[in-house]
Design an enzyme around this catalytic site. Structure first.
Site, PDB file in Angstrom:
ATOM      1  N   ASN A 112       0.680  -1.146   0.047  1.00  0.00           N
ATOM      2  CA  ASN A 112       0.209   0.230   0.361  1.00  0.00           C
ATOM      3  C   ASN A 112       0.405   1.458   0.063  1.00  0.00           C
ATOM      4  O   ASN A 112       0.960   2.087  -0.929  1.00  0.00           O
ATOM      5  CB  ASN A 112      -1.087   0.224   1.203  1.00  0.00           C
ATOM      6  CG  ASN A 112      -2.211  -0.726   0.261  1.00  0.00           C
ATOM      7  OD1 ASN A 112      -3.165  -0.264   0.157  1.00  0.00           O
ATOM      8  ND2 ASN A 112      -2.382  -2.446   1.460  1.00  0.00           N
ATOM      9  N   HIS A 153      -8.467  -0.484   5.583  1.00  0.00           N
ATOM     10  CA  HIS A 153      -8.557  -2.222   6.219  1.00  0.00           C
ATOM     11  C   HIS A 153      -8.939  -3.301   4.922  1.00  0.00           C
ATOM     12  O   HIS A 153     -10.167  -2.314   4.411  1.00  0.00           O
ATOM     13  CB  HIS A 153      -9.855  -2.018   6.940  1.00  0.00           C
ATOM     14  CG  HIS A 153     -10.266  -2.465   7.767  1.00  0.00           C
ATOM     15  ND1 HIS A 153      -9.354  -3.619   8.580  1.00  0.00           N
ATOM     16  CD2 HIS A 153     -11.138  -4.355   7.653  1.00  0.00           C
ATOM     17  CE1 HIS A 153     -10.016  -5.262   9.454  1.00  0.00           C
ATOM     18  NE2 HIS A 153     -10.778  -5.060   8.732  1.00  0.00           N
TER      19      HIS A 153
END
Ligand code: GAR
Length: 197
Positions: free
Chosen positions: A14, A110
């Site tokens: 990420n 998430h």
């Protein structure tokens, strides 16, 4: 120019998606000033160094108490004068003092569609194991602001991903990353950097 600190614990895909989006202009008005990991072996630290970004390791294991670790983490973050803190697979609980001080300036990615498969105990591969065990046909990812609860802050963006027959937790994790996480995390940062949120 939005000054970002990215907090990581692992591989840092990420983080890489954020850096690539800045390089390619999909995120504008933002730069990553520091990457902080709780884990010295996190490959995310290499990604930061390869990009010429300060890579800092602060491990709770090297502190006498959780309080002293929390103080050091907050001091490190304060020292960089950050506008936004991005939790990109950071598996340490954020200290309440930091949440208070940086309210609406901490976001988290998430790997599920909150409120499904989130909260205490749901992180990394465990999220996808739970989704497969429940037999859901759609999962995805969520970017949200961080508040005092676990995965309970205001939702910024979500993206759905199909669960396919024969998926293993790892296969599903990879698809959720590629189709959702690496898309909506840079998108949320771009929106914040440009006053759209
Ligand atoms: C990502 O899938 C992220 O959504 C998840 O950890 C992984 C980190 O991967 N975060 C959580 O589960 C937080 N509850 P990365 O280090 O390759 O970005």
């Amino acid at each position: 120019m939005l000054k970002i600190g990215v907090l990581v614990s692992g591989g840092g895909t990420n983080l890489q998606a954020i850096l690539d989006a800045i390089d390619s202009g999909r995120i504008t008005n933002a730069r990553v000033d520091v990457v902080i990991s709780n884990n010295a072996g996190a490959y995310a630290l290499e990604r930061a160094k390869n990009h010429g970004i300060p890579a800092v390791c602060l491990s709770p294991k090297t502190f006498e108490s959780r309080d002293s670790y929390n103080e050091a983490l907050l001091a490190a973050i304060d020292g960089y004068g950050l506008d936004l803190i991005v939790l990109a697979g950071f598996l340490v609980t954020i200290p309440p003092a930091m949440i208070q001080k940086y309210r609406n300036r901490i976001i988290n990615i998430h790997p599920s569609l909150i409120p499904s498969f989130c909260g205490v105990g749901y992180y990394g591969l465990k999220v996808h194991e739970a989704a497969l065990a429940r037999g859901v046909k759609i999962t995805g990812a969520t970017v949200h602001f961080v508040d005092e609860g676990m995965d309970s802050g205001p939702i910024i963006l979500q993206k759905a991903v199909e669960v396919l027959p024969g998926d293993t937790p790892k296969v599903l994790q990879q698809r959720v990353m590629e189709q959702a996480e690496w898309v909506i995390l840079p998108q949320a940062i771009h929106m914040i950097a440009n006053g759209e949120i």
